[in-house]
Design a protein around this motif. Structure first.
Motif, PDB file in Angstrom:
ATOM      1  N   UNK A  78      36.421  39.551  39.885  1.00  0.00           N
ATOM      2  CA  UNK A  78      36.794  38.135  39.791  1.00  0.00           C
ATOM      3  C   UNK A  78      37.519  37.846  38.482  1.00  0.00           C
ATOM      4  N   UNK A  80      39.353  40.024  36.622  1.00  0.00           N
ATOM      5  CA  UNK A  80      40.715  40.579  36.654  1.00  0.00           C
ATOM      6  C   UNK A  80      41.586  39.738  37.599  1.00  0.00           C
ATOM      7  N   UNK A  81      40.974  39.288  38.683  1.00  0.00           N
ATOM      8  CA  UNK A  81      41.686  38.404  39.617  1.00  0.00           C
ATOM      9  C   UNK A  81      42.199  37.154  38.889  1.00  0.00           C
ATOM     10  N   UNK A  82      41.370  36.595  38.021  1.00  0.00           N
ATOM     11  CA  UNK A  82      41.802  35.417  37.262  1.00  0.00           C
ATOM     12  C   UNK A  82      43.028  35.733  36.416  1.00  0.00           C
TER      13      UNK A  82
END
Lengths: 320, 260, 93
Positions: A78, A80-82
């Motif tokens: 989550x 790294x997704x951000x």
């Protein structure tokens, strides 16, 4: 993109009006008149920020497959997704200043663009995840937090969301940090080792102390820069050195100390030559990470082509 | 239907039921792991973000199922997820294969999501709590996964050379997908005890009915129904699994007693 | 995006997508991962019509428009009739 500022003869009245508005604390919206030099500098800043988010995903994502619990694996994914999402938001803002995202990404992938120094370094152990989330994101938070009051409104808006998410990253990082700092001797040693390796890049992060130059003055006056490099570095040290000490870890700089009279930290002058080299994509991991980006960019060329044909067919009404 | 709870009192049925839940949990963990490898490398930034959410949700589903198993076993969720030998994992081959291009991952997502929705419906219909309730809850998230997969599939297959690429991916994934329905002695035990209202065979029919129109509407040829790659449900995995497991458990195994 | 049923939609941001359907699919995870959402709209950026920036001026009133606001009447009443009890209108609100 060219490295030097364009020299354009601006309409003196428009320029004076613009400068007065910015000085009065007003923000400039996308599509409004702005001096070419302002556009150029804002674009350079935001484009590099976007690049840094996209490249910044890489060191941490190496640990997604290896995260040591299900909870950590989900949280790191989550996180790294951000960062990837921040890249999306920032490229959109950069687009409002006149470059297309495709062009900016192509330039990045080709190794012709710059991204932040910290993302040129390896993430060797799980403890690096803690250091990146607490200290690298913590450093970024100082710069970006200050820029929330910058003069370009679309950037300022996006930074509010970014800073909100960065705050989550720091909290998450502190949780990983705490688990390691309070863990086994081996875990503590891992953490100390990662901290030592990251210290110089983090000190470099804020850049060299600003020279007093007409250029810096102008950037500050136009609020494309809000605080000086050294101010931001000091702000960072004030917040983050106590975290190191609280957990009984060693600050990797033996000369670092707080000077009460001056209300600032003194520290060993880092090797600025290394920062210059790394900034030119000459860091220990620059080539490898760019090669990875190139590999996927090439692999997805047909997908991009397929999507643009699909878009064109839709626009023509050829596909219902 | 005999009362599921009463049936579970029988140790053999109980073991079979655990086996069944473990399949679900392992499927979700392994596919979540594969999907998460796309984070940072998607074909466009928006899809990168979306695929990452799907990865997180599958991992979250895996964890929820492990929690139910661990609650019965009295064990630890991470030990269950990370601490087993390769032969003790029960996922199907489809989920462990490497991400062989975006089109492969999309095809796999289409095939797996259709299966997962049908399986969750089966578990929800079993009436056996707490699994039934969990299945009901989790299906909410699977809906988006399916939508994302189908939306991408249509567009990839709609490209001039896309159809060929997607067909190749489908041909590659198909035998592994059929392996999702592999049945073992555990299935017979559960069916006889009435814990599950229908058989894996029936699940397969539902699945084919779901995926066939999706694939055919894209101009794809549905591969033959024979030649399932089985073994996963018995702990026999393909060459792709061991490196995956080594990576998945690398840090955890360096000190399983430590808190990470 | 619409945060809850009956709320008005508010602008959340934009995405690159080949068509509206894909834009909706992508917008969901790019803009509603943390914020609650029950409904999304997408529209092509080139289909948005806007007033110009300098036109902001025409929205700024040049004369006293307080007569349009209930509050100003309550204020007047308070001045004129000091014995006037807290307005029932205030209690309504």
């Amino acid at each position: 993109m060219p490295e030097t500022t364009p020299v354009v003869a601006e309409d003196p009245e428009a320029l004076a009006d613009f400068t007065a508005r910015v000085r009065a604390g007003e923000q400039i919206e996308a599509g409004e008149w702005m001096p070419e030099e302002y556009r150029f500098e804002a674009l350079r800043l935001i484009n590099m920020h976007a690049n840094s988010e996209i490249m910044g995903a890489l060191p941490e994502r190496e640990w997604i497959p290896r995260a040591p619990s299900l909870a950590r694996k989900m949280a790191l994914t989550a996180k790294v997704q951000d960062e990837v999402g921040h890249g999306m938001l920032l490229y959109r803002v950069a687009e409002t200043l006149g470059r297309s995202r495709d062009e900016m990404i192509a330039e990045l992938v080709a190794g012709r663009a710059r991204f932040h120094n910290v993302f040129h370094y390896p993430a060797e152990t799980w403890a690096d995840v803690a250091i990146i989330q607490v200290f690298v994101d913590g450093a970024a938070m100082q710069t970006q937090g200050a820029l929330r009051s910058c003069s370009y409104a679309p950037y300022s808006r996006v930074l509010k969301r970014i800073c909100y998410e960065e705050d989550f990253h720091i909290q998450l990082g502190l949780d990983v940090w705490r688990a390691l700092a309070e863990g086994t001797p081996r875990q503590r040693a891992m953490l100390q080792d990662a901290l030592c390796r990251w210290w110089t890049p983090i000190m470099h992060f804020f850049g060299m102390p600003d020279r007093v130059s007409p250029h810096t003055e102008k950037m500050l006056a136009w609020r494309i820069k809000v605080k000086s490099n050294e101010e931001l570095r000091q702000q960072f040290l004030r917040k983050f050195v106590p975290i190191i000490l609280e957990y009984g870890l060693d600050v990797p700089d033996p000369n670092l100390r707080w000077v009460e009279d001056e209300q600032r930290y003194v520290y060993t002058e880092p090797d600025w030559e290394e920062l210059r080299r790394v900034g030119r994509n000459g860091g220990p991991k620059s080539a490898e990470r760019l090669a990875l980006r190139q590999r996927f960019h090439a692999q997805h060329a047909w997908v991009r082509e397929a999507m643009s044909r699909w878009r064109a067919a839709r626009a023509d009404g050829a596909v219902a | 239907m005999p009362d599921a709870r009463a049936a579970i009192a029988d140790p053999a049925v109980r073991a079979a039921y655990r086996e069944w839940l473990l399949r679900i949990a392992d499927d979700e963990l392994v596919i979540g792991h594969r999907h998460s490898e796309w984070t940072g490398f998607g074909p466009d930034i928006e899809s990168d973000v979306a695929m990452s959410s799907i990865a997180q949700e599958e991992l979250g589903h895996g964890r929820a199922w492990y929690e139910q198993i661990a609650a019965d076993d009295g064990g630890d969720v991470d030990r269950l997820a990370f601490g087993r030998a390769p032969r003790e994992y029960r996922h199907a081959a489809l989920l462990e294969q490497e991400n062989d291009g975006w089109e492969y991952s999309i095809v796999r997502l289409v095939l797996y999501e259709a299966f997962e929705v049908a399986r969750l419906r089966l578990v929800a219909a079993s009436g056996h709590e707490p699994a039934a309730g969990l299945a009901q809850t989790l299906s909410r998230e699977e809906r988006y996964h399916g939508l994302f997969a189908d939306t991408w599939l249509t567009r990839l297959a709609g490209a001039p050379d896309g159809l060929e690429r997607v067909q190749a991916a489908l041909d590659r994934a198909w035998p592994d997908a059929l392996g999702l329905f592999e049945s073992t002695a555990a299935d017979d035990v559960l069916r006889r005890a009435g814990v599950l209202p229908s058989s894996p065979g029936a699940l397969r029919e539902t699945w084919v009915d779901t995926v066939r129109p999706v694939l055919e509407q894209c101009g794809l040829a549905v591969p033959p129904s024979a030649g399932a790659r089985e073994g996963g449900r018995r702990g026999v995995h393909t060459a792709a699994f061991e490196p995956l497991l080594v990576q998945l458990t690398e840090v955890w195994k360096s000190d399983p007693e430590a808190r990470w | 995006m619409q945060g809850r049923h009956r709320d008005a939609h508010v602008h959340a941001g934009d995405v690159h997508a080949p068509d509206a359907e894909m834009a909706l699919v992508l917008a969901k995870e790019n803009y509603t991962r943390r914020d609650p959402c029950v409904n999304l709209w997408v529209v092509r950026a080139d289909q948005i019509h806007a007033t110009t920036r300098p036109a902001a001026e025409m929205f700024v009133p040049a004369t006293d428009k307080s007569y349009r606001f209930g509050g100003s009447y309550r204020q007047q009443r308070r001045v004129l009739q000091s014995s006037y009890k807290a307005s029932y209108r205030d209690e309504d609100q």
